[in-house]
Design a protein around this motif. Structure first.
Motif, PDB file in Angstrom:
ATOM      1  N   GLN A 129      32.432  38.732  35.034  1.00  0.00           N
ATOM      2  CA  GLN A 129      32.589  39.616  33.866  1.00  0.00           C
ATOM      3  C   GLN A 129      32.099  41.035  34.177  1.00  0.00           C
ATOM      4  OE1 GLN A 129      30.233  37.237  31.144  1.00  0.00           O
ATOM      5  NE2 GLN A 129      32.067  36.652  29.963  1.00  0.00           N
ATOM      6  N   ILE A 130      30.951  41.119  34.828  1.00  0.00           N
ATOM      7  CA  ILE A 130      30.388  42.441  35.136  1.00  0.00           C
ATOM      8  C   ILE A 130      31.285  43.195  36.115  1.00  0.00           C
ATOM      9  CG2 ILE A 130      28.417  43.652  36.152  1.00  0.00           C
ATOM     10  CD1 ILE A 130      26.664  41.314  35.119  1.00  0.00           C
ATOM     11  N   CYS A 131      31.825  42.490  37.102  1.00  0.00           N
ATOM     12  CA  CYS A 131      32.743  43.140  38.055  1.00  0.00           C
ATOM     13  C   CYS A 131      33.981  43.678  37.329  1.00  0.00           C
ATOM     14  CB  CYS A 131      33.166  42.142  39.145  1.00  0.00           C
ATOM     15  SG  CYS A 131      31.861  41.768  40.324  1.00  0.00           S
ATOM     16  N   GLN A 132      34.490  42.886  36.394  1.00  0.00           N
ATOM     17  CA  GLN A 132      35.667  43.322  35.644  1.00  0.00           C
ATOM     18  C   GLN A 132      35.346  44.519  34.748  1.00  0.00           C
ATOM     19  OE1 GLN A 132      36.810  39.671  33.676  1.00  0.00           O
ATOM     20  NE2 GLN A 132      38.208  39.074  35.327  1.00  0.00           N
ATOM     21  N   LEU A 133      34.194  44.514  34.106  1.00  0.00           N
ATOM     22  CA  LEU A 133      33.827  45.588  33.182  1.00  0.00           C
ATOM     23  C   LEU A 133      33.473  46.902  33.894  1.00  0.00           C
ATOM     24  CD1 LEU A 133      31.671  43.540  30.657  1.00  0.00           C
ATOM     25  CD2 LEU A 133      33.881  44.620  30.178  1.00  0.00           C
ATOM     26  N   THR A 134      32.810  46.787  35.034  1.00  0.00           N
ATOM     27  CA  THR A 134      32.314  48.002  35.700  1.00  0.00           C
ATOM     28  C   THR A 134      33.164  48.454  36.888  1.00  0.00           C
ATOM     29  OG1 THR A 134      30.882  46.737  37.186  1.00  0.00           O
ATOM     30  CG2 THR A 134      29.927  47.488  35.083  1.00  0.00           C
ATOM     31  N   GLY A 135      33.917  47.519  37.459  1.00  0.00           N
ATOM     32  CA  GLY A 135      34.697  47.855  38.646  1.00  0.00           C
ATOM     33  C   GLY A 135      33.864  47.771  39.920  1.00  0.00           C
ATOM     34  N   LEU A 136      32.641  47.274  39.808  1.00  0.00           N
ATOM     35  CA  LEU A 136      31.778  47.122  40.988  1.00  0.00           C
ATOM     36  C   LEU A 136      32.136  45.845  41.736  1.00  0.00           C
ATOM     37  CD1 LEU A 136      28.349  48.099  39.379  1.00  0.00           C
ATOM     38  CD2 LEU A 136      29.702  49.475  40.964  1.00  0.00           C
ATOM     39  N   SER A 137      31.744  45.777  42.996  1.00  0.00           N
ATOM     40  CA  SER A 137      32.012  44.587  43.808  1.00  0.00           C
ATOM     41  C   SER A 137      30.890  43.564  43.630  1.00  0.00           C
ATOM     42  CB  SER A 137      32.113  44.972  45.287  1.00  0.00           C
ATOM     43  OG  SER A 137      30.839  45.385  45.761  1.00  0.00           O
ATOM     44  N   LYS A 138      31.164  42.353  44.078  1.00  0.00           N
ATOM     45  CA  LYS A 138      30.137  41.302  44.009  1.00  0.00           C
ATOM     46  C   LYS A 138      28.940  41.683  44.876  1.00  0.00           C
ATOM     47  CE  LYS A 138      33.172  37.460  42.865  1.00  0.00           C
ATOM     48  NZ  LYS A 138      33.704  36.150  43.258  1.00  0.00           N
ATOM     49  N   GLY A 139      29.204  42.332  46.008  1.00  0.00           N
ATOM     50  CA  GLY A 139      28.123  42.767  46.895  1.00  0.00           C
ATOM     51  C   GLY A 139      27.191  43.748  46.202  1.00  0.00           C
ATOM     52  N   ASP A 140      27.768  44.667  45.413  1.00  0.00           N
ATOM     53  CA  ASP A 140      26.941  45.620  44.653  1.00  0.00           C
ATOM     54  C   ASP A 140      26.055  44.889  43.652  1.00  0.00           C
ATOM     55  OD1 ASP A 140      28.006  47.875  45.925  1.00  0.00           O
ATOM     56  OD2 ASP A 140      29.637  48.062  44.457  1.00  0.00           O
ATOM     57  N   LEU A 141      26.620  43.875  43.014  1.00  0.00           N
ATOM     58  CA  LEU A 141      25.861  43.121  42.014  1.00  0.00           C
ATOM     59  C   LEU A 141      24.733  42.308  42.646  1.00  0.00           C
ATOM     60  CD1 LEU A 141      28.676  41.965  39.580  1.00  0.00           C
ATOM     61  CD2 LEU A 141      27.065  43.838  39.318  1.00  0.00           C
ATOM     62  N   ILE A 142      24.975  41.804  43.833  1.00  0.00           N
ATOM     63  CA  ILE A 142      23.920  41.064  44.539  1.00  0.00           C
ATOM     64  C   ILE A 142      22.741  41.999  44.820  1.00  0.00           C
ATOM     65  CG2 ILE A 142      23.338  39.914  46.732  1.00  0.00           C
ATOM     66  CD1 ILE A 142      26.248  38.776  46.667  1.00  0.00           C
ATOM     67  N   LYS A 143      23.048  43.228  45.240  1.00  0.00           N
ATOM     68  CA  LYS A 143      21.995  44.215  45.490  1.00  0.00           C
ATOM     69  C   LYS A 143      21.224  44.530  44.209  1.00  0.00           C
ATOM     70  CE  LYS A 143      24.501  46.530  49.206  1.00  0.00           C
ATOM     71  NZ  LYS A 143      25.252  47.749  49.579  1.00  0.00           N
ATOM     72  N   ILE A 144      21.942  44.642  43.113  1.00  0.00           N
ATOM     73  CA  ILE A 144      21.295  44.936  41.822  1.00  0.00           C
ATOM     74  C   ILE A 144      20.385  43.789  41.413  1.00  0.00           C
ATOM     75  CG2 ILE A 144      21.710  45.311  39.345  1.00  0.00           C
ATOM     76  CD1 ILE A 144      24.326  46.746  40.177  1.00  0.00           C
ATOM     77  N   LYS A 145      20.885  42.553  41.589  1.00  0.00           N
ATOM     78  CA  LYS A 145      20.074  41.369  41.257  1.00  0.00           C
ATOM     79  C   LYS A 145      18.769  41.378  42.060  1.00  0.00           C
ATOM     80  CE  LYS A 145      23.198  37.767  39.629  1.00  0.00           C
ATOM     81  NZ  LYS A 145      23.739  36.443  39.925  1.00  0.00           N
ATOM     82  N   LYS A 146      18.866  41.709  43.361  1.00  0.00           N
ATOM     83  CA  LYS A 146      17.675  41.761  44.211  1.00  0.00           C
ATOM     84  C   LYS A 146      16.714  42.834  43.714  1.00  0.00           C
ATOM     85  CE  LYS A 146      19.689  40.017  48.508  1.00  0.00           C
ATOM     86  NZ  LYS A 146      20.102  40.347  49.872  1.00  0.00           N
ATOM     87  N   ARG A 147      17.264  43.986  43.334  1.00  0.00           N
ATOM     88  CA  ARG A 147      16.433  45.089  42.844  1.00  0.00           C
ATOM     89  C   ARG A 147      15.713  44.680  41.564  1.00  0.00           C
ATOM     90  NH1 ARG A 147      19.259  50.823  42.031  1.00  0.00           N
ATOM     91  NH2 ARG A 147      20.154  49.719  40.299  1.00  0.00           N
TER      92      ARG A 147
END
Length: 153
Positions: A129-147
């Motif tokens: 859902q977040i990838c669809q809403l923001t246009g970010l990649s799964k890799g970007d989201l993994i980095k955000i989760k770690k942060r």
């Protein structure tokens, strides 16, 4: 008497008799009078030139052209080369400014997407859902989760 010359509505001829302007510099009222005064007067003093050039941008530009034309051929080449270099420098500065502005916009958009994704993760949206809403990649989201995880600990 001159059939080859045709006057139309888009052409007008103005005849100015230079000797008729008898005013002194302090008495001049219009830009036209300043132009006539500068054309009529031979060897204007520096103070007079400054006064006249303050009154009209067009006259200022014309006087620069007259100075340029008055130079000998070698000096004209030097001045022309200098002007060309200045224009090239200005163009490069403009391009660098535009590039920096564009990079700043893109960086700002990305930062906004990352902040939005971070908030959505906190509200338990799925990665898809977040990838669809923001246009970010799964890799970007993994980095955000770690942060986020590192900030919590």
């Amino acid at each position: 008497s001159h059939p080859e010359i045709r006057l139309t509505e888009s052409l007008s001829i103005v005849i100015i008799e230079l000797p008729k302007l008898q005013k002194k510099l302090e008495e001049l009222n219009s830009i036209l009078e300043y132009w006539i005064y500068s054309i009529k007067s031979e060897g204007l003093k520096e103070e007079e030139m400054k006064t006249i050039m303050k009154k009209s941008q067009g006259l200022n530009k014309a006087m620069k052209e007259v100075k340029f034309i008055s130079l000998d051929q070698e000096n004209r080449k030097l001045v022309a080369a200098q002007l060309q270099a200045e224009r090239k420098f200005q163009k490069n500065e403009d391009l660098a400014y535009k590039k920096g502005k564009l990079e700043g916009k893109l960086e700002g958009k990305l930062e906004g997407k990352l902040e939005t994704a971070e908030r959505l993760l906190k509200y338990n949206f799925t990665v898809v859902q977040i990838c669809q809403l923001t246009g970010l990649s799964k890799g970007d989201l993994i980095k955000i989760k770690k942060r986020i995880k590192n900030n919590i600990e």
